[in-house]
Scaffold this motif. Structure first.
Motif, PDB file in Angstrom:
ATOM      1  N   ALA A 184      29.162  53.682  38.028  1.00 54.00           N
ATOM      2  CA  ALA A 184      30.099  54.755  38.368  1.00 54.00           C
ATOM      3  C   ALA A 184      30.382  54.779  39.872  1.00 54.00           C
ATOM      4  CB  ALA A 184      29.549  56.102  37.917  1.00 54.00           C
ATOM      5  N   ALA A 185      29.334  54.647  40.675  1.00 54.25           N
ATOM      6  CA  ALA A 185      29.489  54.741  42.120  1.00 54.25           C
ATOM      7  C   ALA A 185      30.307  53.584  42.703  1.00 54.25           C
ATOM      8  CB  ALA A 185      28.117  54.796  42.791  1.00 54.25           C
ATOM      9  N   LEU A 186      30.209  52.403  42.101  1.00 55.39           N
ATOM     10  CA  LEU A 186      30.877  51.216  42.646  1.00 55.39           C
ATOM     11  C   LEU A 186      32.096  50.781  41.841  1.00 55.39           C
ATOM     12  CD1 LEU A 186      27.733  49.140  43.685  1.00 55.39           C
ATOM     13  CD2 LEU A 186      29.124  50.686  45.083  1.00 55.39           C
ATOM     14  N   LYS A 187      32.551  51.625  40.956  1.00 55.94           N
ATOM     15  CA  LYS A 187      33.698  51.307  40.103  1.00 55.94           C
ATOM     16  C   LYS A 187      34.926  50.833  40.891  1.00 55.94           C
ATOM     17  CE  LYS A 187      36.109  53.321  36.160  1.00 55.94           C
ATOM     18  NZ  LYS A 187      36.207  54.519  35.306  1.00 55.94           N
ATOM     19  N   PRO A 188      35.268  51.473  42.026  1.00 56.24           N
ATOM     20  CA  PRO A 188      36.448  51.012  42.781  1.00 56.24           C
ATOM     21  C   PRO A 188      36.365  49.559  43.262  1.00 56.24           C
ATOM     22  CG  PRO A 188      35.776  53.187  43.531  1.00 56.24           C
ATOM     23  CD  PRO A 188      34.706  52.695  42.615  1.00 56.24           C
ATOM     24  N   PHE A 189      35.162  49.083  43.579  1.00 56.33           N
ATOM     25  CA  PHE A 189      35.007  47.704  44.044  1.00 56.33           C
ATOM     26  C   PHE A 189      35.275  46.714  42.912  1.00 56.33           C
ATOM     27  CE2 PHE A 189      32.600  50.200  47.062  1.00 56.33           C
ATOM     28  CZ  PHE A 189      33.006  49.659  48.264  1.00 56.33           C
ATOM     29  N   ALA A 190      34.802  47.052  41.724  1.00 56.65           N
ATOM     30  CA  ALA A 190      35.044  46.194  40.558  1.00 56.65           C
ATOM     31  C   ALA A 190      36.528  46.193  40.203  1.00 56.65           C
ATOM     32  CB  ALA A 190      34.209  46.679  39.374  1.00 56.65           C
ATOM     33  N   LYS A 191      37.136  47.369  40.284  1.00 59.19           N
ATOM     34  CA  LYS A 191      38.552  47.506  39.932  1.00 59.19           C
ATOM     35  C   LYS A 191      39.426  46.626  40.831  1.00 59.19           C
ATOM     36  CE  LYS A 191      41.875  51.069  38.763  1.00 59.19           C
ATOM     37  NZ  LYS A 191      42.169  52.498  38.745  1.00 59.19           N
ATOM     38  N   LYS A 192      39.083  46.545  42.122  1.00 54.63           N
ATOM     39  CA  LYS A 192      39.824  45.693  43.061  1.00 54.63           C
ATOM     40  C   LYS A 192      39.737  44.219  42.674  1.00 54.63           C
ATOM     41  CE  LYS A 192      39.509  48.553  47.188  1.00 54.63           C
ATOM     42  NZ  LYS A 192      38.923  48.677  48.524  1.00 54.63           N
ATOM     43  N   ARG A 193      38.676  43.870  41.979  1.00 54.24           N
ATOM     44  CA  ARG A 193      38.491  42.484  41.540  1.00 54.24           C
ATOM     45  C   ARG A 193      39.054  42.268  40.140  1.00 54.24           C
ATOM     46  NH1 ARG A 193      33.770  39.721  41.559  1.00 54.24           N
ATOM     47  NH2 ARG A 193      34.771  38.071  42.700  1.00 54.24           N
ATOM     48  N   GLY A 194      39.651  43.308  39.566  1.00 57.08           N
ATOM     49  CA  GLY A 194      40.212  43.200  38.230  1.00 57.08           C
ATOM     50  C   GLY A 194      39.168  43.153  37.143  1.00 57.08           C
ATOM     51  N   MET A 195      38.024  43.768  37.398  1.00 56.31           N
ATOM     52  CA  MET A 195      36.915  43.744  36.445  1.00 56.31           C
ATOM     53  C   MET A 195      36.440  45.164  36.157  1.00 56.31           C
ATOM     54  SD  MET A 195      34.642  40.720  38.195  1.00 56.31           S
ATOM     55  CE  MET A 195      33.650  40.281  36.794  1.00 56.31           C
ATOM     56  N   LYS A 196      35.722  45.298  35.069  1.00 62.10           N
ATOM     57  CA  LYS A 196      35.013  46.545  34.804  1.00 62.10           C
ATOM     58  C   LYS A 196      33.738  46.517  35.637  1.00 62.10           C
ATOM     59  CE  LYS A 196      36.795  47.476  30.272  1.00 62.10           C
ATOM     60  NZ  LYS A 196      36.538  48.110  29.000  1.00 62.10           N
ATOM     61  N   GLU A 217      30.827  44.557  34.170  1.00 59.16           N
ATOM     62  CA  GLU A 217      30.996  43.099  34.244  1.00 59.16           C
ATOM     63  C   GLU A 217      30.676  42.574  35.641  1.00 59.16           C
ATOM     64  OE1 GLU A 217      34.744  42.659  31.105  1.00 59.16           O
ATOM     65  OE2 GLU A 217      35.120  42.893  33.253  1.00 59.16           O
ATOM     66  N   TRP A 218      31.225  43.261  36.643  1.00 51.88           N
ATOM     67  CA  TRP A 218      31.038  42.828  38.028  1.00 51.88           C
ATOM     68  C   TRP A 218      29.560  42.885  38.419  1.00 51.88           C
ATOM     69  CZ3 TRP A 218      30.651  46.408  42.516  1.00 51.88           C
ATOM     70  CH2 TRP A 218      30.559  45.722  43.721  1.00 51.88           C
ATOM     71  N   LEU A 219      28.907  44.003  38.111  1.00 49.90           N
ATOM     72  CA  LEU A 219      27.499  44.148  38.462  1.00 49.90           C
ATOM     73  C   LEU A 219      26.633  43.118  37.730  1.00 49.90           C
ATOM     74  CD1 LEU A 219      27.429  48.029  38.559  1.00 49.90           C
ATOM     75  CD2 LEU A 219      26.946  46.516  40.498  1.00 49.90           C
ATOM     76  N   GLU A 220      26.888  42.925  36.452  1.00 52.05           N
ATOM     77  CA  GLU A 220      26.120  41.934  35.694  1.00 52.05           C
ATOM     78  C   GLU A 220      26.363  40.520  36.228  1.00 52.05           C
ATOM     79  OE1 GLU A 220      27.165  42.776  31.624  1.00 52.05           O
ATOM     80  OE2 GLU A 220      25.764  44.463  31.533  1.00 52.05           O
ATOM     81  N   ARG A 239      23.264  42.472  49.394  1.00 54.12           N
ATOM     82  CA  ARG A 239      23.969  41.337  50.000  1.00 54.12           C
ATOM     83  C   ARG A 239      24.795  40.580  48.958  1.00 54.12           C
ATOM     84  NH1 ARG A 239      20.633  38.408  54.761  1.00 54.12           N
ATOM     85  NH2 ARG A 239      19.932  40.267  55.874  1.00 54.12           N
ATOM     86  N   LYS A 240      24.273  40.436  47.732  1.00 52.81           N
ATOM     87  CA  LYS A 240      25.032  39.786  46.658  1.00 52.81           C
ATOM     88  C   LYS A 240      26.331  40.538  46.404  1.00 52.81           C
ATOM     89  CE  LYS A 240      21.498  37.729  43.732  1.00 52.81           C
ATOM     90  NZ  LYS A 240      20.841  37.841  42.421  1.00 52.81           N
ATOM     91  N   LEU A 241      26.228  41.858  46.339  1.00 52.66           N
ATOM     92  CA  LEU A 241      27.427  42.660  46.099  1.00 52.66           C
ATOM     93  C   LEU A 241      28.426  42.502  47.236  1.00 52.66           C
ATOM     94  CD1 LEU A 241      25.765  45.919  44.709  1.00 52.66           C
ATOM     95  CD2 LEU A 241      27.085  44.220  43.414  1.00 52.66           C
ATOM     96  N   ALA A 242      27.929  42.546  48.474  1.00 47.82           N
ATOM     97  CA  ALA A 242      28.817  42.404  49.626  1.00 47.82           C
ATOM     98  C   ALA A 242      29.495  41.037  49.650  1.00 47.82           C
ATOM     99  CB  ALA A 242      28.027  42.622  50.914  1.00 47.82           C
ATOM    100  N   ALA A 243      28.744  39.988  49.334  1.00 47.58           N
ATOM    101  CA  ALA A 243      29.313  38.637  49.318  1.00 47.58           C
ATOM    102  C   ALA A 243      30.373  38.494  48.229  1.00 47.58           C
ATOM    103  CB  ALA A 243      28.213  37.600  49.103  1.00 47.58           C
TER     104      ALA A 243
END
Length: 172
Positions: free
Chosen positions: A128-140, A143-146, A165-169
């Motif tokens: 929920a907290a990082l949903k906007p970052f996934a959305k920018k990548r066209g993902m749910k 999916e992005w976190l996994e 760091r993985k998330l930032a990269a």
């Protein structure tokens, strides 16, 4: 600094006004190679947050940012009586030893954004907290976190420096 004849990284030693200490620290962490070791005095609670480890109450955005480019630790604390006039809080000197260049996070701006979003909604799961970052990548978000090897139901305070760091990269 080079124009002034200085060589090597500059050490920063400061007793910072508590109301501007955090913004100055963030700027200095992002300053690059001209900045060397720092010894900065903060309100004790802030210094503890900067040096906190995952899975502790004090762990947050400042710890993630500071530990991405330095090895911070509390050198010593001072009681209010050490100052005139005495503040209403204890103080602490935090030392920041720069990490070797190959161990520093190369995506500090993205790390700052992700940590800010993750800890800005501390009680929410990462999905929920990082949903906007996934959305920018066209993902749910799930999916992005996994894809980054992170449990979507985890909370920000459980993530390690490596996981942040993985998330930032992935958004760099």
């Amino acid at each position: 600094l080079a124009e002034a004849g200085a060589t090597g990284p500059a050490m920063i030693i400061a007793n910072l006004p508590y109301n501007v200490g955090t913004p100055l620290l963030v700027d200095w962490l992002k300053a690059g190679d001209w900045r060397g070791e720092m010894a900065l005095m903060f309100q004790k609670e802030v210094a503890e947050r900067i040096c906190a480890k995952p899975d502790t109450d004090a762990y947050g955005r400042l710890a993630v940012l500071a530990q991405a480019v330095t090895r911070p630790y509390i050198s010593f604390t001072l009681p209010p009586g050490a100052f005139r006039p005495p503040p209403k809080v204890d103080s602490a000197v935090a030392v920041f030893e720069p990490l070797p260049p190959e161990k520093r996070c190369p995506h500090l701006d993205q790390l700052e954004q992700i940590a800010g979003a993750a800890f800005g909604q501390r009680r929410k799961m990462l999905r929920a907290a990082l949903k906007p970052f996934a959305k920018k990548r066209g993902m749910k978000a799930e999916e992005w976190l996994e894809a980054c090897g992170i449990d979507p139901t985890a909370r920000a305070e459980t993530l390690t420096q490596a996981e942040f760091r993985k998330l930032a990269a992935s958004v760099a």
